[in-house]
Motif scaffolding. Structure first.
Motif, PDB file in Angstrom:
ATOM      1  N   GLY A 104      -0.646 -21.542  -4.530  1.00  0.00           N
ATOM      2  CA  GLY A 104      -1.698 -20.668  -5.021  1.00  0.00           C
ATOM      3  C   GLY A 104      -1.168 -19.367  -5.574  1.00  0.00           C
ATOM      4  O   GLY A 104       0.007 -19.011  -5.421  1.00  0.00           O
ATOM      5  N   VAL A 105      -2.067 -18.631  -6.232  1.00  0.00           N
ATOM      6  CA  VAL A 105      -1.686 -17.407  -6.916  1.00  0.00           C
ATOM      7  C   VAL A 105      -1.179 -16.342  -5.948  1.00  0.00           C
ATOM      8  O   VAL A 105      -0.444 -15.433  -6.329  1.00  0.00           O
ATOM      9  N   GLY A 106      -1.562 -16.458  -4.689  1.00  0.00           N
ATOM     10  CA  GLY A 106      -1.130 -15.468  -3.710  1.00  0.00           C
ATOM     11  C   GLY A 106       0.084 -15.870  -2.900  1.00  0.00           C
ATOM     12  O   GLY A 106       0.400 -15.223  -1.895  1.00  0.00           O
ATOM     13  N   ALA A 107       0.777 -16.935  -3.320  1.00  0.00           N
ATOM     14  CA  ALA A 107       1.920 -17.422  -2.539  1.00  0.00           C
ATOM     15  C   ALA A 107       2.980 -16.335  -2.351  1.00  0.00           C
ATOM     16  O   ALA A 107       3.542 -16.174  -1.264  1.00  0.00           O
ATOM     17  N   LYS A 108       3.237 -15.570  -3.408  1.00  0.00           N
ATOM     18  CA  LYS A 108       4.228 -14.509  -3.308  1.00  0.00           C
ATOM     19  C   LYS A 108       3.746 -13.340  -2.469  1.00  0.00           C
ATOM     20  O   LYS A 108       4.534 -12.493  -2.053  1.00  0.00           O
ATOM     21  N   ALA A 109       2.439 -13.305  -2.228  1.00  0.00           N
ATOM     22  CA  ALA A 109       1.873 -12.212  -1.438  1.00  0.00           C
ATOM     23  C   ALA A 109       1.890 -12.505   0.055  1.00  0.00           C
ATOM     24  O   ALA A 109       1.518 -11.646   0.854  1.00  0.00           O
ATOM     25  N   GLN A 110       2.326 -13.694   0.458  1.00  0.00           N
ATOM     26  CA  GLN A 110       2.301 -14.027   1.881  1.00  0.00           C
ATOM     27  C   GLN A 110       3.137 -13.066   2.726  1.00  0.00           C
ATOM     28  O   GLN A 110       2.641 -12.572   3.753  1.00  0.00           O
ATOM     29  N   PRO A 111       4.389 -12.763   2.342  1.00  0.00           N
ATOM     30  CA  PRO A 111       5.142 -11.782   3.145  1.00  0.00           C
ATOM     31  C   PRO A 111       4.443 -10.429   3.208  1.00  0.00           C
ATOM     32  O   PRO A 111       4.440  -9.777   4.251  1.00  0.00           O
ATOM     33  N   TYR A 112       3.850 -10.026   2.085  1.00  0.00           N
ATOM     34  CA  TYR A 112       3.113  -8.754   2.072  1.00  0.00           C
ATOM     35  C   TYR A 112       1.942  -8.815   3.046  1.00  0.00           C
ATOM     36  O   TYR A 112       1.690  -7.866   3.794  1.00  0.00           O
ATOM     37  N   GLY A 113       1.231  -9.942   3.018  1.00  0.00           N
ATOM     38  CA  GLY A 113       0.082 -10.090   3.902  1.00  0.00           C
ATOM     39  C   GLY A 113       0.470 -10.036   5.364  1.00  0.00           C
ATOM     40  O   GLY A 113      -0.206  -9.390   6.178  1.00  0.00           O
TER      41      GLY A 113
END
Length: 295
Positions: A104-113
């Motif tokens: 998904g579009v937020g895959a790179k945001a997982q560490p941030y999350g």
């Protein structure tokens, strides 16, 4: 003079994406009027608010000012002008392509999350909170509801809020955990398991505002929300009282540009339900040191 003991209650905070920040306003107002829950059950955004509330002494400020800039923003079909429309089209293309080729579009945001959730919950475990809390996730492999009651709170909150197609699911003990709303948007039964007298739920739906469906993707997302809500109606009916924040306009699931408004809407929901709360839970004292957010 005999004074009747106030009823104990557990609070169920359901999903709703960005609208779920209304839960912070609900908790703030409940405390203001002297109603402190004995236990919390959180789903999706409700899990993020519940874990922050029980583990972070500065929970209210932390939620109001949490930095969501690292998360993907929803495409905006209302954009005007050629450049803005082109940017929206590219955002839609990126959303669809990342679902097909990855998580998904937020895959790179997982560490941030995960970093954000550790910050909100101070890196603590669920079982160390001042109020017992459960979070609910969905096992994408079995389709079953998964209840998390211990371990790293950031992990439990992420699993409960991992919106399929946007954020990657969380592998955990042989399961693949995603947003808890898919399995149970309003787990009233878990709240009753705490042995409380009453259960109060919060349902941050935009029921009073028309939802603008302008393309296939928004229609798909809206259809999922409708399925969730139809399933949840029977669950909310099991609560002794359901608070329904009323939003002045539709707020998309990933639109975190209205945090203060959502919090204020939660405060108003409690104020509007004060007669029912006093009947259900008994009169309480008002804490004088709490200021309400303004829109």
């Amino acid at each position: 003079m005999h004074t009747e003991e106030p009823a104990s209650f557990a609070l169920v905070l359901s999903g709703g994406g960005a609208r779920g920040l209304a839960h912070a306003g609900v908790l703030r107002a409940l405390e203001h009027y002297g109603y402190v829950p004995k236990a919390l059950v959180g789903v999706s955004m409700g899990a993020i608010v519940a874990t922050t509330y029980t583990l972070n002494p500065q929970w209210y400020e932390a939620l109001q000012h949490m930095d969501t800039r690292g998360f993907p923003e929803p495409p905006t079909p209302r954009s005007k002008g050629f450049r803005e429309r082109l940017r929206s089209l590219r955002a839609y293309e990126r959303t669809i392509s990342t679902m097909l080729t990855g998580w998904g579009v937020g895959a790179k945001a997982q560490p941030y999350g995960m970093t954000l959730l550790r910050h909100l919950t101070l890196g603590r475990d669920l079982e160390t909170g001042r109020v017992p809390v459960l979070t609910v996730a969905t096992d994408l492999r079995s389709g079953e509801r998964v209840v998390l009651s211990e371990g790293l709170a950031a992990r439990a909150a992420y699993a409960s809020a991992a919106l399929a197609g946007i954020l990657p699911p969380l592998p955990f003990e042989g399961k693949l955990l995603a947003d808890g709303a898919y399995a149970d948007l309003a787990p009233i039964d878990l709240a009753r398991g705490f042995g409380v007298t009453r259960v109060v739920a919060v349902d941050p739906r935009s029921v009073d505002t028309p939802y603008e469906v302008t393309n296939g993707l928004k229609a798909f997302v809206r259809a999922l929300e409708i399925c969730h809500q139809q399933h949840a109606q029977a669950r909310f009916a099991q609560a002794d009282l359901t608070l329904v924040p009323r939003f002045p306009f539709a707020i998309d699931t990933l639109d975190f540009n209205h945090k203060r408004l959502c919090v204020a809407v939660g405060v108003r929901a409690v104020r509007a339900a004060l007669p029912q709360l006093r009947t259900l839970l008994g009169p309480r004292g008002v804490m004088p040191d709490i200021s309400h957010p303004k829109i």
